[in-house]
Write a protein that holds these residues in place. Structure first.
Motif, PDB file in Angstrom:
ATOM      1  N   GLN A 213      -9.248   0.164   1.317  1.00 43.28           N
ATOM      2  CA  GLN A 213      -8.257   0.893   2.100  1.00 43.28           C
ATOM      3  C   GLN A 213      -8.557   0.758   3.588  1.00 43.28           C
ATOM      4  O   GLN A 213      -7.649   0.584   4.404  1.00 43.28           O
ATOM      5  CB  GLN A 213      -8.239   2.374   1.714  1.00 43.28           C
ATOM      6  CG  GLN A 213      -7.746   2.635   0.317  1.00 43.28           C
ATOM      7  CD  GLN A 213      -7.837   4.110  -0.041  1.00 43.28           C
ATOM      8  OE1 GLN A 213      -7.478   4.971   0.751  1.00 43.28           O
ATOM      9  NE2 GLN A 213      -8.330   4.393  -1.239  1.00 43.28           N
TER      10      GLN A 213
ATOM     11  N   ASN B 203      -0.123   7.692  -5.541  1.00 39.26           N
ATOM     12  CA  ASN B 203      -0.573   7.637  -6.926  1.00 39.26           C
ATOM     13  C   ASN B 203      -2.091   7.849  -6.949  1.00 39.26           C
ATOM     14  O   ASN B 203      -2.874   6.900  -6.866  1.00 39.26           O
ATOM     15  CB  ASN B 203      -0.184   6.290  -7.535  1.00 39.26           C
ATOM     16  CG  ASN B 203      -0.515   6.175  -9.003  1.00 39.26           C
ATOM     17  OD1 ASN B 203      -1.395   6.844  -9.510  1.00 39.26           O
ATOM     18  ND2 ASN B 203       0.188   5.279  -9.678  1.00 39.26           N
ATOM     19  N   GLU B 204      -2.507   9.106  -7.058  1.00 33.88           N
ATOM     20  CA  GLU B 204      -3.928   9.454  -6.938  1.00 33.88           C
ATOM     21  C   GLU B 204      -4.802   8.762  -7.979  1.00 33.88           C
ATOM     22  O   GLU B 204      -5.907   8.322  -7.678  1.00 33.88           O
ATOM     23  CB  GLU B 204      -4.110  10.969  -7.020  1.00 33.88           C
ATOM     24  CG  GLU B 204      -3.556  11.694  -5.815  1.00 33.88           C
ATOM     25  CD  GLU B 204      -3.736  13.203  -5.916  1.00 33.88           C
ATOM     26  OE1 GLU B 204      -4.662  13.656  -6.613  1.00 33.88           O
ATOM     27  OE2 GLU B 204      -2.930  13.906  -5.287  1.00 33.88           O
TER      28      GLU B 204
ATOM     29  N   GLU C 298       0.824  -1.211   0.000  1.00 32.06           N
ATOM     30  CA  GLU C 298       0.000   0.000   0.000  1.00 32.06           C
ATOM     31  C   GLU C 298       0.859   1.262   0.000  1.00 32.06           C
ATOM     32  O   GLU C 298       0.553   2.223  -0.706  1.00 32.06           O
ATOM     33  CB  GLU C 298      -0.922  -0.012   1.221  1.00 32.06           C
ATOM     34  CG  GLU C 298      -1.835   1.191   1.296  1.00 32.06           C
ATOM     35  CD  GLU C 298      -2.675   1.187   2.539  1.00 32.06           C
ATOM     36  OE1 GLU C 298      -3.903   1.294   2.396  1.00 32.06           O
ATOM     37  OE2 GLU C 298      -2.112   1.084   3.651  1.00 32.06           O
TER      38      GLU C 298
ATOM     39  N   ILE D 255       1.835   2.704  -3.453  1.00 31.48           N
ATOM     40  CA  ILE D 255       0.876   3.313  -4.385  1.00 31.48           C
ATOM     41  C   ILE D 255       0.065   4.452  -3.771  1.00 31.48           C
ATOM     42  O   ILE D 255      -0.629   5.156  -4.484  1.00 31.48           O
ATOM     43  CB  ILE D 255      -0.104   2.255  -4.967  1.00 31.48           C
ATOM     44  CG1 ILE D 255      -0.900   1.546  -3.870  1.00 31.48           C
ATOM     45  CG2 ILE D 255       0.626   1.263  -5.813  1.00 31.48           C
ATOM     46  CD1 ILE D 255      -2.202   2.204  -3.577  1.00 31.48           C
ATOM     47  N   ILE D 256       0.175   4.662  -2.494  1.00 36.67           N
ATOM     48  CA  ILE D 256      -0.716   5.616  -1.822  1.00 36.67           C
ATOM     49  C   ILE D 256      -0.594   7.034  -2.378  1.00 36.67           C
ATOM     50  O   ILE D 256      -1.549   7.775  -2.391  1.00 36.67           O
ATOM     51  CB  ILE D 256      -0.528   5.560  -0.289  1.00 36.67           C
ATOM     52  CG1 ILE D 256      -1.810   5.956   0.425  1.00 36.67           C
ATOM     53  CG2 ILE D 256       0.649   6.388   0.159  1.00 36.67           C
ATOM     54  CD1 ILE D 256      -2.953   5.022   0.220  1.00 36.67           C
TER      55      ILE D 256
ATOM     56  N   TYR E  25      -4.282   5.835  -9.530  1.00 40.45           N
ATOM     57  CA  TYR E  25      -4.391   4.421  -9.162  1.00 40.45           C
ATOM     58  C   TYR E  25      -5.387   4.263  -8.016  1.00 40.45           C
ATOM     59  O   TYR E  25      -6.287   3.423  -8.073  1.00 40.45           O
ATOM     60  CB  TYR E  25      -3.025   3.884  -8.765  1.00 40.45           C
ATOM     61  CG  TYR E  25      -3.019   2.422  -8.349  1.00 40.45           C
ATOM     62  CD1 TYR E  25      -2.587   1.445  -9.232  1.00 40.45           C
ATOM     63  CD2 TYR E  25      -3.410   2.017  -7.084  1.00 40.45           C
ATOM     64  CE1 TYR E  25      -2.555   0.103  -8.877  1.00 40.45           C
ATOM     65  CE2 TYR E  25      -3.397   0.679  -6.710  1.00 40.45           C
ATOM     66  CZ  TYR E  25      -2.972  -0.268  -7.604  1.00 40.45           C
ATOM     67  OH  TYR E  25      -2.953  -1.594  -7.241  1.00 40.45           O
ATOM     68  N   VAL E  26      -5.206   5.046  -6.965  1.00 42.24           N
ATOM     69  CA  VAL E  26      -6.062   4.938  -5.784  1.00 42.24           C
ATOM     70  C   VAL E  26      -7.519   5.196  -6.158  1.00 42.24           C
ATOM     71  O   VAL E  26      -8.416   4.450  -5.752  1.00 42.24           O
ATOM     72  CB  VAL E  26      -5.587   5.897  -4.668  1.00 42.24           C
ATOM     73  CG1 VAL E  26      -6.588   5.962  -3.529  1.00 42.24           C
ATOM     74  CG2 VAL E  26      -4.211   5.471  -4.153  1.00 42.24           C
ATOM     75  N   LYS E  27      -7.755   6.196  -6.966  1.00 42.93           N
ATOM     76  CA  LYS E  27      -9.127   6.551  -7.354  1.00 42.93           C
ATOM     77  C   LYS E  27      -9.790   5.439  -8.175  1.00 42.93           C
ATOM     78  O   LYS E  27     -10.948   5.112  -7.961  1.00 42.93           O
ATOM     79  CB  LYS E  27      -9.107   7.854  -8.152  1.00 42.93           C
ATOM     80  CG  LYS E  27     -10.473   8.394  -8.486  1.00 42.93           C
ATOM     81  CD  LYS E  27     -10.354   9.732  -9.201  1.00 42.93           C
ATOM     82  CE  LYS E  27     -11.716  10.267  -9.566  1.00 42.93           C
ATOM     83  NZ  LYS E  27     -11.624  11.565 -10.230  1.00 42.93           N
TER      84      LYS E  27
ATOM     85  N   TYR F 196      -8.591   2.053  -8.728  1.00 45.81           N
ATOM     86  CA  TYR F 196      -8.391   0.640  -8.425  1.00 45.81           C
ATOM     87  C   TYR F 196      -8.293   0.277  -6.941  1.00 45.81           C
ATOM     88  O   TYR F 196      -8.155  -0.902  -6.619  1.00 45.81           O
ATOM     89  CB  TYR F 196      -7.118   0.132  -9.121  1.00 45.81           C
ATOM     90  CG  TYR F 196      -7.097   0.411 -10.596  1.00 45.81           C
ATOM     91  CD1 TYR F 196      -7.970  -0.242 -11.458  1.00 45.81           C
ATOM     92  CD2 TYR F 196      -6.210   1.344 -11.133  1.00 45.81           C
ATOM     93  CE1 TYR F 196      -7.962   0.019 -12.813  1.00 45.81           C
ATOM     94  CE2 TYR F 196      -6.190   1.600 -12.492  1.00 45.81           C
ATOM     95  CZ  TYR F 196      -7.072   0.936 -13.327  1.00 45.81           C
ATOM     96  OH  TYR F 196      -7.065   1.195 -14.664  1.00 45.81           O
ATOM     97  N   TYR F 197      -8.357   1.252  -6.067  1.00 46.95           N
ATOM     98  CA  TYR F 197      -8.190   0.962  -4.641  1.00 46.95           C
ATOM     99  C   TYR F 197      -9.300   1.653  -3.857  1.00 46.95           C
ATOM    100  O   TYR F 197      -9.096   2.701  -3.264  1.00 46.95           O
ATOM    101  CB  TYR F 197      -6.803   1.418  -4.197  1.00 46.95           C
ATOM    102  CG  TYR F 197      -6.359   0.930  -2.843  1.00 46.95           C
ATOM    103  CD1 TYR F 197      -6.657  -0.347  -2.384  1.00 46.95           C
ATOM    104  CD2 TYR F 197      -5.608   1.750  -2.014  1.00 46.95           C
ATOM    105  CE1 TYR F 197      -6.228  -0.784  -1.147  1.00 46.95           C
ATOM    106  CE2 TYR F 197      -5.162   1.323  -0.779  1.00 46.95           C
ATOM    107  CZ  TYR F 197      -5.483   0.056  -0.346  1.00 46.95           C
ATOM    108  OH  TYR F 197      -5.053  -0.375   0.875  1.00 46.95           O
TER     109      TYR F 197
ATOM    110  N   LEU G 109      -1.191  -5.445  -3.224  1.00 44.11           N
ATOM    111  CA  LEU G 109      -1.881  -4.768  -4.312  1.00 44.11           C
ATOM    112  C   LEU G 109      -1.150  -5.036  -5.622  1.00 44.11           C
ATOM    113  O   LEU G 109       0.009  -5.442  -5.631  1.00 44.11           O
ATOM    114  CB  LEU G 109      -1.934  -3.263  -4.034  1.00 44.11           C
ATOM    115  CG  LEU G 109      -2.588  -2.887  -2.699  1.00 44.11           C
ATOM    116  CD1 LEU G 109      -2.369  -1.410  -2.406  1.00 44.11           C
ATOM    117  CD2 LEU G 109      -4.052  -3.239  -2.704  1.00 44.11           C
TER     118      LEU G 109
END
Length: 128
Positions: A35, A22-23, A16, A19-20, A25-27, A29-30, A44
């Motif tokens: 979370q 990486n806005e 985590e 990638i945290i 990616y988070v928006k 795929y996560y 991930l």
């Protein structure tokens, strides 16, 4: 020299913390629910592998919809696996192949064994 399958599998996974920031990616795929549930233990998918991996999970989700499970009953897992394998060959392998070649795996046989292993793990994660 080609990296072995375990190297390729390690290349697909991130923590985590990786990638945290990486806005995008988070928006995409996560989800926030993941979370919240992740207490640092969930692995991930690496951003460089996320496109084909996301397609794979979409294919598995479609193959294991409740309506299909009800219709197929006892044969649902077997039939879903067949469907997933067919769709993986058509829809996912080209993207997967491109990424594997990028990290140094260029033997189709090795790629197919690796993809089979990934499909099995993803299918089991979804269906159990």
């Amino acid at each position: 020299m080609y990296p072995n399958r375990s190297v390729a599998l390690r290349d697909m996974a991130v923590c985590e913390t990786d990638i945290i920031g990486n806005e995008e990616y988070v928006k995409k795929y996560y989800p926030l629910s993941d979370q919240f549930l992740n207490q640092g233990r969930l692995t991930l998918i690496s951003p460089k592998h996320i496109l084909w991996a996301h397609k794979l999970m979409s294919v598995i989700s479609k193959a294991t919809e409740t309506s299909k499970i009800v219709t197929l009953q006892d044969h649902c897992v077997k039939e879903a696996r067949v469907l997933v394998c067919n769709l993986v060959s058509e829809e996912i392998f080209p993207d997967f192949q491109q990424q594997m070649m990028f990290i140094g795996i260029d033997k189709k046989e090795t790629m197919m064994k690796l993809l089979d292993k990934v499909v099995e793990k993803a299918f089991n994660a979804r269906v159990g």
